[in-house]
Design an enzyme around this catalytic site. Structure first.
Site, PDB file in Angstrom:
ATOM      1  N   ASN A   9      48.678  45.580  36.688  1.00  0.00           N
ATOM      2  CA  ASN A   9      49.130  46.720  37.494  1.00  0.00           C
ATOM      3  C   ASN A   9      50.632  46.575  37.683  1.00  0.00           C
ATOM      4  O   ASN A   9      51.082  45.726  38.461  1.00  0.00           O
ATOM      5  CB  ASN A   9      48.386  46.679  38.844  1.00  0.00           C
ATOM      6  N   LYS A  11      52.617  48.624  39.042  1.00  0.00           N
ATOM      7  CA  LYS A  11      53.101  49.278  40.271  1.00  0.00           C
ATOM      8  C   LYS A  11      54.373  50.077  39.958  1.00  0.00           C
ATOM      9  O   LYS A  11      54.482  50.630  38.880  1.00  0.00           O
ATOM     10  CB  LYS A  11      53.300  48.239  41.376  1.00  0.00           C
ATOM     11  N   HIS A  93      43.870  51.632  45.556  1.00  0.00           N
ATOM     12  CA  HIS A  93      44.619  50.386  45.775  1.00  0.00           C
ATOM     13  C   HIS A  93      45.070  50.348  47.232  1.00  0.00           C
ATOM     14  O   HIS A  93      45.398  51.377  47.812  1.00  0.00           O
ATOM     15  CB  HIS A  93      45.815  50.333  44.823  1.00  0.00           C
ATOM     16  N   GLU A  95      47.737  49.552  48.549  1.00  0.00           N
ATOM     17  CA  GLU A  95      49.071  50.126  48.790  1.00  0.00           C
ATOM     18  C   GLU A  95      48.987  51.640  48.924  1.00  0.00           C
ATOM     19  O   GLU A  95      49.742  52.251  49.678  1.00  0.00           O
ATOM     20  CB  GLU A  95      50.025  49.691  47.662  1.00  0.00           C
ATOM     21  N   GLU A 163      40.395  43.065  46.220  1.00  0.00           N
ATOM     22  CA  GLU A 163      41.764  42.622  46.455  1.00  0.00           C
ATOM     23  C   GLU A 163      42.012  42.469  47.961  1.00  0.00           C
ATOM     24  O   GLU A 163      42.286  43.458  48.650  1.00  0.00           O
ATOM     25  CB  GLU A 163      42.756  43.647  45.892  1.00  0.00           C
ATOM     26  N   GLY A 169      50.657  40.063  46.440  1.00  0.00           N
ATOM     27  CA  GLY A 169      52.103  39.859  46.406  1.00  0.00           C
ATOM     28  C   GLY A 169      52.606  38.798  47.360  1.00  0.00           C
ATOM     29  O   GLY A 169      53.803  38.700  47.619  1.00  0.00           O
ATOM     30  N   SER A 202      47.628  37.818  43.945  1.00  0.00           N
ATOM     31  CA  SER A 202      48.356  36.585  43.605  1.00  0.00           C
ATOM     32  C   SER A 202      47.676  35.763  42.512  1.00  0.00           C
ATOM     33  O   SER A 202      47.703  34.525  42.556  1.00  0.00           O
ATOM     34  CB  SER A 202      48.608  35.735  44.862  1.00  0.00           C
TER      35      SER A 202
HETATM   36  P1  PGA Z   1      49.761  40.683  42.855  1.00  0.00           P
HETATM   37  O1  PGA Z   1      49.173  42.178  43.004  1.00  0.00           O
HETATM   38  O2  PGA Z   1      49.108  40.068  41.652  1.00  0.00           O
HETATM   39  O3  PGA Z   1      51.252  40.869  42.687  1.00  0.00           O
HETATM   40  O4  PGA Z   1      49.399  39.952  44.096  1.00  0.00           O
HETATM   41  C1  PGA Z   1      47.833  42.463  42.710  1.00  0.00           C
HETATM   42  C2  PGA Z   1      47.553  43.938  42.899  1.00  0.00           C
HETATM   43  O5  PGA Z   1      48.047  44.528  43.871  1.00  0.00           O
HETATM   44  O6  PGA Z   1      46.842  44.549  42.087  1.00  0.00           O
END
Ligand code: PGA
Length: 242
Positions: A9, A11, A93, A95, A163, A169, A202
């Site tokens: 992803n 983003k 997601h 976010e 997640e 992140g 992560s």
């Molecule tokens: P990350 O994000 O691997 O940077 O923690 C995962 C995601 O949001 O899909």
């Protein structure tokens, strides 16, 4: 059997200069049972589709509108994603749930739109740190799962990504026991037992192998570590070996 999938992803990251990473990734050969997916910003879907054509790398969007077309400035429909070369779309997601107030009902409606455009929906669920501290993880995750998954969802058109919001992140990951607890509960609850269940939050080359060793983890949804082909390639190799 659920399919193994390594999904990246990107983003809101990636300019044309970063297409070099996809070119490098196309050169990584995964085992035939391991799918490889990149979900770039929509601006890079069409150039990526040219680079990925005929390779093992598939493409996806990061969100879609519930409608097919119309007066929705700034939105992108599932049909548009498919037309640009996407095979998947990430929906719900955390976010988007946080930044855009997306509810599970809306996510289910988007998943219906994705299915009717022939896309595979990757539906994301996950608890906040406060919810975990309150002992509500399974309640939150399973109720998001039920409310975000539309009727007609099968292993062929839907993937679930667990997640934990606090692991995204941050460099923090749940213990293997915590991941296993949620994935076992997801396996017991999904409408089709063959649905692929991804872990996200992560995931890095250094922790991928142990996460993929868990019984009900079929792959990963990877943010930061999917931006560089070297890191994502190492995660793909770990999934191949699992
Ligand atoms: P990350 O994000 O691997 O940077 O923690 C995962 C995601 O949001 O899909």
């Amino acid at each position: 059997m659920p399919c193994k999938l390594a999904a990246g992803n990107w983003k809101m990251n990636g300019l044309r200069a970063d297409l070099v990473e996809l070119r490098a990734l196309v050169a990584v050969q995964p085992a035939p049972d391991c799918g490889v997916l990149i979900c770039p910003p929509a601006t890079l879907l069409a150039p990526m589709a040219e680079i990925a054509a005929g390779s093992h790398v598939q493409l996806g969007g990061q969100d879609c509108h519930t409608g097919k077309s119309g007066a929705h400035t700034g939105d992108i429909s599932a049909d548009m994603l498919a037309d640009a070369g996407a095979r998947y779309v990430i929906l719900g997601h955390s976010e988007r749930r946080a930044d855009h107030g997306e509810s599970s009902d809306l996510v289910a409606e988007k998943a219906r739109a994705a299915h009717s455009a022939g896309l595979i929906a990757i539906i994301c669920v996950g608890e906040t740190e406060a919810e975990r501290d309150a002992g509500a993880t399974l309640d939150v995750v399973l109720s998001q799962l039920k409310a975000s998954t539309p009727a007609g969802a099968t292993a062929a058109n839907t993937v679930i990504a667990y997640e934990p919001v606090w692991a995204i992140g941050t460099g923090r990951t749940p213990t293997l026991e915590q991941i296993a607890e949620v994935h076992d509960a997801l396996r017991a609850t999904v409408p089709d037992a063959d649905m692929s269940l991804l872990y996200g939050g992560s995931v890095k080359p250094g922790n991928a192998a142990e996460i993929f060793g868990l019984a009900n983890v079929d792959g990963a949804l990877v943010g930061g570590a999917s931006l560089k082909a070297a890191d994502f390639g190492a995660i793909i190799s770990a999934l191949d070996a699992a």
